[in-house]
Design a protein around this motif. Structure first.
Motif, PDB file in Angstrom:
ATOM      1  N   GLY A  40     -62.713 -23.672 -28.219  1.00 44.93           N
ATOM      2  CA  GLY A  40     -64.253 -22.127 -28.363  1.00 44.93           C
ATOM      3  C   GLY A  40     -64.448 -22.027 -28.878  1.00 44.93           C
ATOM      4  N   ILE A  41     -63.972 -21.875 -30.817  1.00 46.03           N
ATOM      5  CA  ILE A  41     -64.635 -21.637 -31.858  1.00 46.03           C
ATOM      6  C   ILE A  41     -65.556 -22.289 -32.099  1.00 46.03           C
ATOM      7  CG2 ILE A  41     -63.954 -21.898 -34.494  1.00 46.03           C
ATOM      8  CD1 ILE A  41     -61.641 -21.122 -33.918  1.00 46.03           C
ATOM      9  N   SER A  42     -67.098 -22.290 -32.170  1.00 46.24           N
ATOM     10  CA  SER A  42     -68.230 -22.884 -32.406  1.00 46.24           C
ATOM     11  C   SER A  42     -67.841 -23.900 -34.161  1.00 46.24           C
ATOM     12  CB  SER A  42     -69.331 -22.187 -32.515  1.00 46.24           C
ATOM     13  OG  SER A  42     -70.497 -23.170 -32.677  1.00 46.24           O
ATOM     14  N   VAL A  43     -67.785 -24.597 -34.155  1.00 44.10           N
ATOM     15  CA  VAL A  43     -67.034 -25.143 -35.402  1.00 44.10           C
ATOM     16  C   VAL A  43     -68.498 -25.180 -36.008  1.00 44.10           C
ATOM     17  CG1 VAL A  43     -66.422 -27.526 -36.931  1.00 44.10           C
ATOM     18  CG2 VAL A  43     -65.162 -27.004 -35.066  1.00 44.10           C
ATOM     19  N   GLU A  44     -69.558 -25.777 -35.829  1.00 47.36           N
ATOM     20  CA  GLU A  44     -70.730 -25.744 -35.529  1.00 47.36           C
ATOM     21  C   GLU A  44     -71.040 -24.423 -36.996  1.00 47.36           C
ATOM     22  OE1 GLU A  44     -70.477 -26.052 -33.022  1.00 47.36           O
ATOM     23  OE2 GLU A  44     -70.090 -28.580 -33.015  1.00 47.36           O
ATOM     24  N   ALA A  78     -58.006 -17.603 -31.573  1.00 48.39           N
ATOM     25  CA  ALA A  78     -58.978 -18.510 -30.490  1.00 48.39           C
ATOM     26  C   ALA A  78     -59.241 -17.240 -29.663  1.00 48.39           C
ATOM     27  CB  ALA A  78     -57.306 -18.708 -30.023  1.00 48.39           C
ATOM     28  N   ALA A  79     -59.474 -16.224 -30.568  1.00 45.43           N
ATOM     29  CA  ALA A  79     -60.155 -14.468 -29.464  1.00 45.43           C
ATOM     30  C   ALA A  79     -61.386 -15.194 -29.135  1.00 45.43           C
ATOM     31  CB  ALA A  79     -59.955 -13.481 -30.186  1.00 45.43           C
ATOM     32  N   PRO A  80     -61.723 -15.271 -27.322  1.00 43.46           N
ATOM     33  CA  PRO A  80     -63.650 -14.828 -27.558  1.00 43.46           C
ATOM     34  C   PRO A  80     -64.773 -14.158 -27.990  1.00 43.46           C
ATOM     35  CG  PRO A  80     -62.036 -14.344 -25.421  1.00 43.46           C
ATOM     36  CD  PRO A  80     -61.378 -14.562 -26.907  1.00 43.46           C
ATOM     37  N   ARG A  81     -65.456 -14.784 -28.504  1.00 38.65           N
ATOM     38  CA  ARG A  81     -66.386 -13.530 -29.336  1.00 38.65           C
ATOM     39  C   ARG A  81     -66.680 -11.945 -28.386  1.00 38.65           C
ATOM     40  NH1 ARG A  81     -71.814 -16.200 -30.477  1.00 38.65           N
ATOM     41  NH2 ARG A  81     -71.601 -17.306 -29.205  1.00 38.65           N
ATOM     42  N   GLY A  82     -66.475 -11.331 -28.973  1.00 43.77           N
ATOM     43  CA  GLY A  82     -66.668 -10.430 -28.141  1.00 43.77           C
ATOM     44  C   GLY A  82     -65.577  -9.327 -27.465  1.00 43.77           C
ATOM     45  N   MET A  83     -64.459  -9.950 -28.022  1.00 42.69           N
ATOM     46  CA  MET A  83     -63.452  -9.613 -27.086  1.00 42.69           C
ATOM     47  C   MET A  83     -62.865  -8.421 -28.517  1.00 42.69           C
ATOM     48  SD  MET A  83     -59.526 -11.405 -26.660  1.00 42.69           S
ATOM     49  CE  MET A  83     -59.253 -11.915 -25.086  1.00 42.69           C
ATOM     50  N   SER A  84     -62.807  -7.580 -27.462  1.00 41.52           N
ATOM     51  CA  SER A  84     -61.790  -6.121 -27.988  1.00 41.52           C
ATOM     52  C   SER A  84     -60.526  -6.474 -29.058  1.00 41.52           C
ATOM     53  CB  SER A  84     -62.042  -4.794 -27.389  1.00 41.52           C
ATOM     54  OG  SER A  84     -60.651  -5.015 -26.873  1.00 41.52           O
ATOM     55  N   ARG A  85     -60.618  -5.856 -29.980  1.00 40.77           N
ATOM     56  CA  ARG A  85     -59.254  -5.699 -30.344  1.00 40.77           C
ATOM     57  C   ARG A  85     -57.950  -4.943 -30.273  1.00 40.77           C
ATOM     58  NH1 ARG A  85     -58.076  -4.206 -35.951  1.00 40.77           N
ATOM     59  NH2 ARG A  85     -59.634  -4.346 -36.899  1.00 40.77           N
ATOM     60  N   SER A  86     -58.503  -4.014 -28.702  1.00 42.26           N
ATOM     61  CA  SER A  86     -56.909  -3.030 -28.057  1.00 42.26           C
ATOM     62  C   SER A  86     -57.379  -4.646 -27.324  1.00 42.26           C
ATOM     63  CB  SER A  86     -57.659  -2.217 -27.430  1.00 42.26           C
ATOM     64  OG  SER A  86     -59.089  -2.280 -26.984  1.00 42.26           O
ATOM     65  N   ALA A 102     -59.288 -21.137 -39.962  1.00 41.94           N
ATOM     66  CA  ALA A 102     -58.511 -22.629 -38.523  1.00 41.94           C
ATOM     67  C   ALA A 102     -59.638 -23.761 -38.314  1.00 41.94           C
ATOM     68  CB  ALA A 102     -59.017 -21.485 -36.943  1.00 41.94           C
ATOM     69  N   ILE A 103     -61.148 -23.612 -38.648  1.00 41.58           N
ATOM     70  CA  ILE A 103     -61.776 -24.898 -38.776  1.00 41.58           C
ATOM     71  C   ILE A 103     -61.514 -25.893 -40.154  1.00 41.58           C
ATOM     72  CG2 ILE A 103     -64.294 -25.422 -39.127  1.00 41.58           C
ATOM     73  CD1 ILE A 103     -64.951 -22.637 -37.231  1.00 41.58           C
ATOM     74  N   ALA A 104     -61.210 -24.736 -41.170  1.00 40.54           N
ATOM     75  CA  ALA A 104     -60.592 -25.609 -42.067  1.00 40.54           C
ATOM     76  C   ALA A 104     -59.517 -26.335 -41.693  1.00 40.54           C
ATOM     77  CB  ALA A 104     -60.435 -24.921 -42.886  1.00 40.54           C
ATOM     78  N   ASP A 105     -58.481 -26.090 -40.860  1.00 38.44           N
ATOM     79  CA  ASP A 105     -57.955 -26.930 -40.393  1.00 38.44           C
ATOM     80  C   ASP A 105     -56.904 -27.968 -39.414  1.00 38.44           C
ATOM     81  OD1 ASP A 105     -55.295 -25.765 -41.913  1.00 38.44           O
ATOM     82  OD2 ASP A 105     -54.538 -24.773 -40.613  1.00 38.44           O
ATOM     83  N   ASP A 106     -58.308 -27.943 -38.380  1.00 33.07           N
ATOM     84  CA  ASP A 106     -58.520 -28.300 -37.482  1.00 33.07           C
ATOM     85  C   ASP A 106     -59.313 -28.284 -36.955  1.00 33.07           C
ATOM     86  OD1 ASP A 106     -57.779 -30.408 -35.427  1.00 33.07           O
ATOM     87  OD2 ASP A 106     -55.595 -29.743 -35.094  1.00 33.07           O
ATOM     88  N   TYR A 107     -60.865 -29.128 -36.870  1.00 32.50           N
ATOM     89  CA  TYR A 107     -62.094 -29.117 -36.108  1.00 32.50           C
ATOM     90  C   TYR A 107     -61.537 -29.085 -34.976  1.00 32.50           C
ATOM     91  CZ  TYR A 107     -65.375 -29.360 -39.992  1.00 32.50           C
ATOM     92  OH  TYR A 107     -66.076 -29.608 -40.463  1.00 32.50           O
ATOM     93  N   MET A 108     -60.668 -30.574 -34.415  1.00 32.41           N
ATOM     94  CA  MET A 108     -60.602 -30.473 -32.646  1.00 32.41           C
ATOM     95  C   MET A 108     -60.233 -29.731 -32.070  1.00 32.41           C
ATOM     96  SD  MET A 108     -61.485 -33.042 -31.111  1.00 32.41           S
ATOM     97  CE  MET A 108     -60.976 -33.966 -28.912  1.00 32.41           C
ATOM     98  N   ALA A 109     -58.862 -28.620 -32.727  1.00 31.41           N
ATOM     99  CA  ALA A 109     -57.644 -27.800 -32.622  1.00 31.41           C
ATOM    100  C   ALA A 109     -59.173 -26.823 -32.153  1.00 31.41           C
ATOM    101  CB  ALA A 109     -57.010 -27.209 -32.477  1.00 31.41           C
ATOM    102  N   SER A 110     -59.483 -26.187 -32.668  1.00 34.33           N
ATOM    103  CA  SER A 110     -61.273 -25.349 -33.145  1.00 34.33           C
ATOM    104  C   SER A 110     -61.837 -25.603 -32.389  1.00 34.33           C
ATOM    105  CB  SER A 110     -61.690 -25.222 -34.210  1.00 34.33           C
ATOM    106  OG  SER A 110     -60.901 -25.232 -35.007  1.00 34.33           O
ATOM    107  N   TRP A 111     -62.223 -26.330 -30.785  1.00 33.27           N
ATOM    108  CA  TRP A 111     -63.024 -26.764 -30.106  1.00 33.27           C
ATOM    109  C   TRP A 111     -62.324 -26.751 -29.305  1.00 33.27           C
ATOM    110  CZ3 TRP A 111     -65.290 -31.355 -33.471  1.00 33.27           C
ATOM    111  CH2 TRP A 111     -66.643 -30.974 -34.138  1.00 33.27           C
TER     112      TRP A 111
END
Lengths: 269, 295
Positions: free
Chosen positions: B183-187, A115-123, B171-180
């Motif tokens: 904020g994971i870009s499934v596309e 769930a980490a946002p893009r560009g979030m640093s490891r720390s 994560a996308i393979a596990d669950d599209y909806m939860a990924s969306w």
């Protein structure tokens, strides 16, 4: 005056109508305001439109071929009615969807990483994880086992923790108490209250368990059949006789059910 | 029993098997992110080989440059396929996406036939055709090279799936909806898996093109690759490698026993039997993930 109100509300939803498949009207003009830093509950029975309301706010409607056909949603003063779901997460809206839905084949730790946002640093990510593990100590010992084998309560905690990694300003939860033992509901709600207090996180909580929800929120909206039928402070709702009868379970006999039905119907019209 | 001959069959079986794995890794990559067996992987492999040839022969680049360049082109093609075709189908039933990949395979085969014709072209990698001798055992050099490439890709992808991007794909393979929802870009994830699978297709296309020539028959690798992927568990890269080795050995040794009895052609039968038996007896394959049911 109007502007002042807007500034206090982190989220403002005005007469929103949602269509599924271009025909099914799921919610019919719902208006909900979430004041900054407060916890708000959406109450109502199954199929009332609570989940649809949350999906309209998070943008997940699109994944189910739904769309907002009327009304508007603003978040921190920005119109997000048409924004894609990913953008809304970046802006700070995170939706913990119904049924826990953790990434079952990943470990809890990987669930948080995902769930980490893009560009979030490891720390930063590690600091976020530490904070989340501090809120949910139960997850620490299980952090490297498979998430699918966690208990229901642990999965719900992980789902909330996973949402927190996105650093939300508004956290929306869809039925977090579903299928959990009362002591777990109490524990999770307690943690939510703590996060709300510690970090000023605004929370929009959808619940069928009105009794538990009204204990922690400041205001509640009652949704029936796609419409808001009641809105008030938690205290006002708790003392409302209709709410007591239908949602808090006042001891009624079977005979009264007949009456319930007709009173319910009056709300629908 | 001739042990030298048997071990030669087994060793070459392992090497051939790893070449099947090389192909199957591409299938697994796409399955991992979108839970769809990509029926166009054969077509992609063939296109990969043709693109290398086009850059090497028609443009005149040296092979060491043509191959990485082809990988870049195919990486882009993989992303393009997601953007143009798959994105519209997100959230639709899997069978629709499956049909789409079948259509894509037919499209790729038709396109290559129209552009490059049906005659077989040679890859000419420059790997010697003289066999290597290991004691009394013959080993084909190109098979050895291909097996090495397969193992290198295996290691690379095992590491990749531990990185943050790799975890997001899982994560996308596990669950599209939860990924969306987080904020994971499934596309983009699905696009990336297609892009990576297309790069793997270049590797498989070059090696297999060297072995059997570059023509329409390259796309038929899909059948063996799919068998390997299913036996390995469809979403397990380790499974694809081990299942490849198993299929290679069983096919090579088995065919030696069966061919005299049935008069040849038993390889295909063995492959078919493995596929059917896997689905019947162990539908999740050797290493495939199960859907978790808590009691």
């Amino acid at each position: 005056m109007q502007e002042k109100v807007e500034a206090q509300n982190i989220l403002s939803m005005n007469s929103v109508e949602v269509l599924y498949d271009n025909v099914i009207l799921a919610i019919k003009g719902v208006s909900v305001q979430v004041p900054k830093g407060e916890m708000i509950a959406l109450l109502g029975s199954n199929g009332a439109g609570k989940s649809t309301t949350l999906k309209a706010i998070s943008g997940l409607l699109k994944a189910e071929r739904g769309r907002i056909s009327r009304g508007e949603i603003t978040f921190q003063g920005t119109d997000i009615t048409e924004a894609p779901a990913q953008k809304r997460v970046e802006m700070g809206i995170c939706h913990v969807i119904e049924g826990r839905r953790v990434f079952e084949h990943l470990t809890p730790d990987e669930n948080l990483t995902a769930a980490a946002p893009r560009g979030m640093s490891r720390s930063t990510l590690n600091a976020e994880k530490d904070k989340i593990y501090a809120y949910f100590p139960r997850l620490v010992e299980r952090k490297n086992s498979q998430a699918g084998y966690l208990s229901g309560g642990e999965q719900q905690m992980l789902a909330i923790g996973r949402a927190l990694v996105t650093q939300p300003k508004l956290l929306m939860l869809d039925e977090p108490s579903l299928g959990l033992a009362p002591f777990l509901v109490e524990e999770i709600f307690g943690i939510l209250q703590k996060i709300n207090k510690d970090e000023g996180l605004s929370v929009l909580l959808v619940e069928q368990n009105a009794l538990a929800a009204l204990e922690i929120v400041s205001q509640g909206y009652l949704i029936e059949n796609g419409r808001v039928v009641m809105h008030g402070t938690a205290e006002a709702l708790k003392s409302n006789s209709d709410i007591q009868e239908f949602y808090l379970g006042g001891g009624e006999t079977d005979f009264h059910n007949v009456k319930h039905y007709s009173r319910r119907k009056r709300w629908l019209s | 029993m001739d042990w030298v001959f048997l071990s030669e069959l087994a060793i070459n079986g392992v090497l051939t098997g790893l070449l099947y794995s090389l192909f199957a890794i591409g299938l697994v990559l796409i399955y991992k992110a979108s839970s769809v067996p990509n029926l166009a992987q054969g077509g992609l492999t063939m296109v990969g080989a043709y693109v290398v040839l086009a850059l090497a022969r028609d443009v005149g680049l040296p092979l060491w440059l043509a191959i990485p360049l082809a990988a870049v082109v195919m990486f882009g093609l993989g992303f393009g396929i997601e953007r143009v075709a798959l994105r519209r189908l997100a959230g639709r039933p899997v069978v629709m996406i499956l049909m789409l990949t079948l259509g894509l395979d037919i499209f790729l085969r038709g396109t290559t036939l129209a552009i490059w014709g049906g005659t077989s072209r040679s890859m000419e990698l420059g790997v010697s055709y003289d066999p290597l001798f290991l004691g009394d055992i013959f080993i084909s050099r190109i098979h050895l090279v291909g097996a090495g490439v397969a193992l290198a890709l295996f290691v690379a992808f095992m590491l990749f799936f531990r990185t943050r991007t790799g975890i997001k794909l899982r994560a996308i393979a596990d669950d599209y909806m939860a990924s969306w929802s987080v904020g994971i870009s499934v596309e983009r994830g699905v696009g990336l898996s297609w892009a990576l699978a297309s790069v793997v297709a270049v590797a498989a296309g070059v090696i297999w093109g060297e072995i059997q020539g570059v023509d329409q028959a390259l796309s038929l690798l899909l059948l063996k690759g799919l068998t390997v992927a299913v036996l390995g568990g469809l979403d397990s890269i380790l499974g694809a490698v081990i299942a490849g080795i198993i299929l290679g050995v069983v096919e090579n040794v088995g065919a030696d026993f069966l061919d005299p009895l049935v008069g040849g052609g038993s390889r295909e039968l063995i492959v078919a039997a493995v596929l059917i038996l896997t689905v019947m007896i162990r539908p999740h394959g050797l290493f495939g993930r199960h859907d978790i049911e808590r009691v």
